[in-house]
Write a protein that holds these residues in place. Structure first.
Motif, PDB file in Angstrom:
ATOM      1  N   TYR A  16       4.304  23.659   4.834  1.00  0.00           N
ATOM      2  CA  TYR A  16       5.490  23.067   5.452  1.00  0.00           C
ATOM      3  C   TYR A  16       5.075  22.310   6.711  1.00  0.00           C
ATOM      4  O   TYR A  16       4.122  22.713   7.393  1.00  0.00           O
ATOM      5  CB  TYR A  16       6.533  24.149   5.765  1.00  0.00           C
ATOM      6  N   VAL A  23       1.552  27.301   1.897  1.00  0.00           N
ATOM      7  CA  VAL A  23       2.328  28.265   1.101  1.00  0.00           C
ATOM      8  C   VAL A  23       2.002  28.128  -0.383  1.00  0.00           C
ATOM      9  O   VAL A  23       2.352  28.999  -1.173  1.00  0.00           O
ATOM     10  CB  VAL A  23       3.856  28.115   1.327  1.00  0.00           C
ATOM     11  N   SER A  42       6.672  37.697  -6.575  1.00  0.00           N
ATOM     12  CA  SER A  42       7.507  38.407  -5.614  1.00  0.00           C
ATOM     13  C   SER A  42       8.129  37.462  -4.611  1.00  0.00           C
ATOM     14  O   SER A  42       7.756  36.288  -4.514  1.00  0.00           O
ATOM     15  CB  SER A  42       6.672  39.482  -4.902  1.00  0.00           C
ATOM     16  N   THR A  43       9.069  37.972  -3.851  1.00  0.00           N
ATOM     17  CA  THR A  43       9.762  37.155  -2.872  1.00  0.00           C
ATOM     18  C   THR A  43       8.753  36.602  -1.855  1.00  0.00           C
ATOM     19  O   THR A  43       7.839  37.299  -1.435  1.00  0.00           O
ATOM     20  CB  THR A  43      10.895  37.975  -2.203  1.00  0.00           C
ATOM     21  N   GLY A  44       8.893  35.312  -1.553  1.00  0.00           N
ATOM     22  CA  GLY A  44       7.967  34.668  -0.628  1.00  0.00           C
ATOM     23  C   GLY A  44       6.699  34.153  -1.273  1.00  0.00           C
ATOM     24  O   GLY A  44       5.841  33.577  -0.597  1.00  0.00           O
ATOM     25  N   ALA A  45       6.568  34.319  -2.590  1.00  0.00           N
ATOM     26  CA  ALA A  45       5.337  33.899  -3.275  1.00  0.00           C
ATOM     27  C   ALA A  45       5.163  32.378  -3.279  1.00  0.00           C
ATOM     28  O   ALA A  45       4.044  31.884  -3.417  1.00  0.00           O
ATOM     29  CB  ALA A  45       5.320  34.432  -4.706  1.00  0.00           C
ATOM     30  N   GLY A  46       6.281  31.641  -3.148  1.00  0.00           N
ATOM     31  CA  GLY A  46       6.186  30.180  -3.113  1.00  0.00           C
ATOM     32  C   GLY A  46       6.880  29.475  -4.276  1.00  0.00           C
ATOM     33  O   GLY A  46       6.695  28.269  -4.464  1.00  0.00           O
ATOM     34  N   LYS A  47       7.715  30.189  -5.011  1.00  0.00           N
ATOM     35  CA  LYS A  47       8.343  29.640  -6.215  1.00  0.00           C
ATOM     36  C   LYS A  47       9.267  28.463  -5.881  1.00  0.00           C
ATOM     37  O   LYS A  47       9.191  27.401  -6.501  1.00  0.00           O
ATOM     38  CB  LYS A  47       9.117  30.745  -6.952  1.00  0.00           C
ATOM     39  N   SER A  49       9.280  26.713  -3.138  1.00  0.00           N
ATOM     40  CA  SER A  49       8.462  25.641  -2.560  1.00  0.00           C
ATOM     41  C   SER A  49       7.814  24.827  -3.672  1.00  0.00           C
ATOM     42  O   SER A  49       7.762  23.586  -3.602  1.00  0.00           O
ATOM     43  CB  SER A  49       7.383  26.245  -1.660  1.00  0.00           C
ATOM     44  N   TYR A  58       9.749  17.746  -0.513  1.00  0.00           N
ATOM     45  CA  TYR A  58       8.541  17.713   0.319  1.00  0.00           C
ATOM     46  C   TYR A  58       7.422  17.099  -0.509  1.00  0.00           C
ATOM     47  O   TYR A  58       7.511  17.054  -1.734  1.00  0.00           O
ATOM     48  CB  TYR A  58       8.123  19.137   0.742  1.00  0.00           C
ATOM     49  N   GLN A  89      18.290  27.453  -5.672  1.00  0.00           N
ATOM     50  CA  GLN A  89      18.459  28.903  -5.603  1.00  0.00           C
ATOM     51  C   GLN A  89      19.795  29.263  -4.960  1.00  0.00           C
ATOM     52  O   GLN A  89      20.441  30.215  -5.365  1.00  0.00           O
ATOM     53  CB  GLN A  89      17.303  29.494  -4.797  1.00  0.00           C
TER      54      GLN A  89
HETATM   55  P1  TTP Z   1       9.544  30.354  -1.021  1.00  0.00           P
HETATM   56  O1  TTP Z   1       8.910  29.206  -1.694  1.00  0.00           O
HETATM   57  O2  TTP Z   1      10.980  30.226  -0.654  1.00  0.00           O
HETATM   58  O3  TTP Z   1       9.272  31.694  -1.842  1.00  0.00           O
HETATM   59  P2  TTP Z   1       9.978  32.219  -3.173  1.00  0.00           P
HETATM   60  O4  TTP Z   1      10.930  31.206  -3.688  1.00  0.00           O
HETATM   61  O5  TTP Z   1       8.885  32.654  -4.078  1.00  0.00           O
HETATM   62  O6  TTP Z   1      10.777  33.509  -2.680  1.00  0.00           O
HETATM   63  P3  TTP Z   1      12.156  34.136  -3.218  1.00  0.00           P
HETATM   64  O7  TTP Z   1      11.828  34.912  -4.469  1.00  0.00           O
HETATM   65  O8  TTP Z   1      12.607  35.034  -2.120  1.00  0.00           O
HETATM   66  O9  TTP Z   1      13.115  33.022  -3.468  1.00  0.00           O
HETATM   67  O10 TTP Z   1       8.761  30.669   0.329  1.00  0.00           O
HETATM   68  C1  TTP Z   1       7.352  30.678   0.417  1.00  0.00           C
HETATM   69  C2  TTP Z   1       6.975  30.675   1.872  1.00  0.00           C
HETATM   70  O11 TTP Z   1       7.381  29.444   2.452  1.00  0.00           O
HETATM   71  C3  TTP Z   1       7.638  31.773   2.684  1.00  0.00           C
HETATM   72  O12 TTP Z   1       6.658  32.286   3.571  1.00  0.00           O
HETATM   73  C4  TTP Z   1       8.714  31.073   3.455  1.00  0.00           C
HETATM   74  C5  TTP Z   1       8.179  29.674   3.593  1.00  0.00           C
HETATM   75  N1  TTP Z   1       9.245  28.637   3.638  1.00  0.00           N
HETATM   76  C6  TTP Z   1       9.350  27.823   4.769  1.00  0.00           C
HETATM   77  O13 TTP Z   1       8.600  27.957   5.721  1.00  0.00           O
HETATM   78  N2  TTP Z   1      10.306  26.839   4.764  1.00  0.00           N
HETATM   79  C7  TTP Z   1      11.166  26.658   3.696  1.00  0.00           C
HETATM   80  O14 TTP Z   1      12.030  25.748   3.732  1.00  0.00           O
HETATM   81  C8  TTP Z   1      11.031  27.526   2.549  1.00  0.00           C
HETATM   82  C9  TTP Z   1      11.929  27.363   1.348  1.00  0.00           C
HETATM   83  C10 TTP Z   1      10.052  28.497   2.584  1.00  0.00           C
END
Ligand code: TTP
Ligand code: MG
Length: 242
Positions: A16, A23, A42-47, A49, A58, A89
């Motif tokens: 980012y 990420v 898992s949550t925060g894995a980057g899906k 993104s 982006y 989401q």
């Molecule tokens: P996400 O890509 O949001 O992770 P995810 O979609 O896998 O999680 P979830 O199952 O909870 O939906 O985030 C990946 C990392 O990027 C996390 O550390 C948060 C960061 N992030 C930002 O910094 N800015 C953003 O706009 C987003 C979406 C995530």
């Protein structure tokens, strides 16, 4: 096949703006028309993104995302939006009628197309049950519909645009298991020729995917079908058991 809908991520690394560490690291996969590629992790894995790079919310810092062989960095967003529909989401509804919300991406859609999309998205009966049907008003942010109804309206909105590529970001999580199953069966028919990329929490949503990517900490740690991953991927087994 210039407008086929082939999606390719080639060695994509993404951070980012302003962030120090990426990420997503070195993501490579291809999704072709007629295929469903699922992303789990898992949550925060980057899906989320990962999905955001195709419609160019982006741009990657390294590597390339290609649509039908053309780097999306060479396409403008309007051109991408015609071919790619992202169901986010946190699906967003704006203040206005259901019809306005459904026509958002394609103003010239017919009522017939709106109802067809609602039928596939399992939203037909709750819209029909509303006194004003398609003219029923949605409050700002969709606060007067349930989370599951909101998801279904946003899925219907994507269907109305008849894209080549669908991106579903955890779009089935607010649905009960039976509705989820009905919706996916209907979607499978409607999107049979399209490219479908699904982010899911529930493994049951993605067992039939042609390819599942297991994302952990921004990296694809394993890939394969459900059956293959059950055999080979401890990370996937953990997700299945959780
Ligand atoms: P996400 O890509 O949001 O992770 P995810 O979609 O896998 O999680 P979830 O199952 O909870 O939906 O985030 C990946 C990392 O990027 C996390 O550390 C948060 C960061 N992030 C930002 O910094 N800015 C953003 O706009 C987003 C979406 C995530
Ligand atoms: Mg997410």
């Amino acid at each position: 096949a210039a407008l086929a809908g082939v999606v390719e991520y080639r060695n994509v690394t993404f951070a980012y703006p302003g962030a120090e560490s990426p990420v997503l690291s070195n993501i490579s996969f291809t999704a072709r028309p007629g295929q469903t590629v699922a992303i789990i992790g898992s949550t925060g894995a980057g899906k989320t993104s990962l999905l955001s790079l195709l419609p160019r919310l982006y741009d990657p810092v390294e590597g390339e995302v290609l649509l039908d062989g053309v780097p999306v960095s060479r396409l403008d967003r309007a051109e991408i939006t015609k071919r790619v529909a992202l169901v986010p989401q946190r699906p967003y509804l704006f203040s206005g009628t259901i019809e306005h919300n459904l026509r958002f991406g394609k103003s010239e859609a017919t009522d017939r197309e709106l109802w067809d999309a609602l039928r596939v998205a399992q939203g037909e009966s709750f819209v029909r049950d509303k006194k004003n049907g398609l003219d029923a008003r949605i409050a700002q942010g969709g606060t007067n519909v349930s989370g599951g109804q909101r998801q279904r309206l946003c899925i219907a909105r994507a269907l109305v645009t008849k894209p080549r590529v669908y991106l579903f970001d955890d779009s089935f999580s607010a649905l009960d298991v039976a509705t989820d199953a009905r919706l996916r069966a209907a979607l499978k028919q409607t999107t049979a020729d399209a490219t479908v990329i699904i982010v899911a929490q529930r493994v049951s949503t993605i067992t039939e995917a042609d390819q599942i990517l297991v994302l952990d900490n921004g990296r694809i740690v394993d890939r394969g079908t459900h059956e293959e991953l059950l055999e080979t991927s401890p990370t996937y087994q953990e997700i299945v058991e959780s």
